[in-house]
Design an enzyme around this catalytic site. Structure first.
Site: not given
Ligand code: NDP
Length: 255
Positions: A145, A158
């Site tokens: 991130s 985070y």
């Molecule tokens: P979303 O909330 O759209 O996606 C997060 C995903 O993580 C979901 O699909 C969710 O699945 C899954 N998830 C969360 N907790 C669990 C768990 N306990 N077990 C299994 N799956 C889990 O957010 P983003 O797409 O933005 O995030 C994806 C990654 O990118 C993360 O690591 C985030 O930190 C990182 N990121 C995002 C940024 C942004 O600007 N969006 C910037 C920098 C990094 P489910 O819904 O099925 O639980």
């Protein structure tokens, strides 16, 4: 271009049922990989599988996984490798955030963020290692991130997890280069997903601040994450390991 071709490759993307994970999974599918997405939300997964089919994945599937359970992580990785005959690509994308001032975190909240974002990536990579060895090599892509580089008052857990992702990536890359396993991290800028829609509700003025600071003048989209995923998952990156690559519209180089 042959070196970007992912035909006959099998990928597992945690949290691939939405957001950045799905953007990356779709890129891999377009490049010819079979893609398994893993997460908790089955409704999101149905739509995601449809998108992967349209993108041309030879095979795609969803497996239920809560990455907070190390046991489940091992089981899912082993099952995917058994069902598809191999595992070549692992994207440790599942992530969460709890926004608090440092003094307000409970130990449980701290552990939820650290264990979801960092520990699960470690455990899934450990689980994938023997399968990648068997396949003669592999690609692990960890999601960091901007908080791997910067801090913000509401992101103590985070930022700790995402800083840890980068250091873990470097250590694993060093350990597993001899096995032809490349381990890299991607550092997304501000991408429009459910996670950041939540952030925009909780942090006043965030939307405008991101726009003002991002040289590209816009939020990223999950589609913006597809190209880097294909590069880091393919033979094109065979001499690239241990890196942390920003995909951020210039956010991290703005003075
Ligand atoms: P979303 O909330 O759209 O996606 C997060 C995903 O993580 C979901 O699909 C969710 O699945 C899954 N998830 C969360 N907790 C669990 C768990 N306990 N077990 C299994 N799956 C889990 O957010 P983003 O797409 O933005 O995030 C994806 C990654 O990118 C993360 O690591 C985030 O930190 C990182 N990121 C995002 C940024 C942004 O600007 N969006 C910037 C920098 C990094 P489910 O819904 O099925 O639980």
């Amino acid at each position: 271009m042959a070196s970007f071709d992912l035909s006959n490759r099998v990928a597992l993307v945690t949290g691939g049922n939405g957001g950045i994970g799905l953007g990356m999974a779709t890129g891999l599918a377009k490049a010819g990989a079979s893609v398994v997405i893993a997460g908790r939300n089955k409704d999101k997964a149905k739509t995601a599988l449809q998108e992967l089919k349209v993108a041309g994945a030879p095979k795609s599937d969803f497996v239920t996984l809560d990455v907070l359970s190390g046991e489940e992580c091992h089981k899912v990785v082993d099952e995917v490798a058994a069902r598809f005959g191999r595992l070549d690509i692992l994207i440790n994308n599942a992530g969460t955030n709890i926004r608090r001032q440092p003094q307000e975190f409970t130990p449980k909240e701290w552990h939820t963020v650290i264990d979801t974002n960092l520990t699960s990536a470690f455990v899934c990579s450990q689980a994938a290692y023997p399968h990648m060895l068997k396949a003669g090599g592999g690609k692990i892509i960890n999601i960091g991130s901007m908080m791997s580089i910067f801090g913000a008052s509401f992101t103590t857990a985070y930022a700790a997890s995402k800083g840890g992702v980068v250091q873990m990536t470097r250590a694993m890359a060093t350990a597993w280069a001899k096995d032809n396993i490349q381990v890299n991290a991607v550092l997304p800028g501000w991408i429009d997903t459910e996670l950041t829609q939540g952030a925009r509700k909780e942090v006043a003025g965030l939307h405008e601040k991101v726009l003002a600071r991002t040289p590209a003048g816009r939020w990223g989209t999950p589609v913006d994450m597809a190209g880097i995923a294909v590069f880091l998952a393919s033979g094109a990156s065979d001499f690239v390991t241990g890196t942390a690559i920003p995909v951020d519209g210039g956010y991290s180089v703005q003075g």
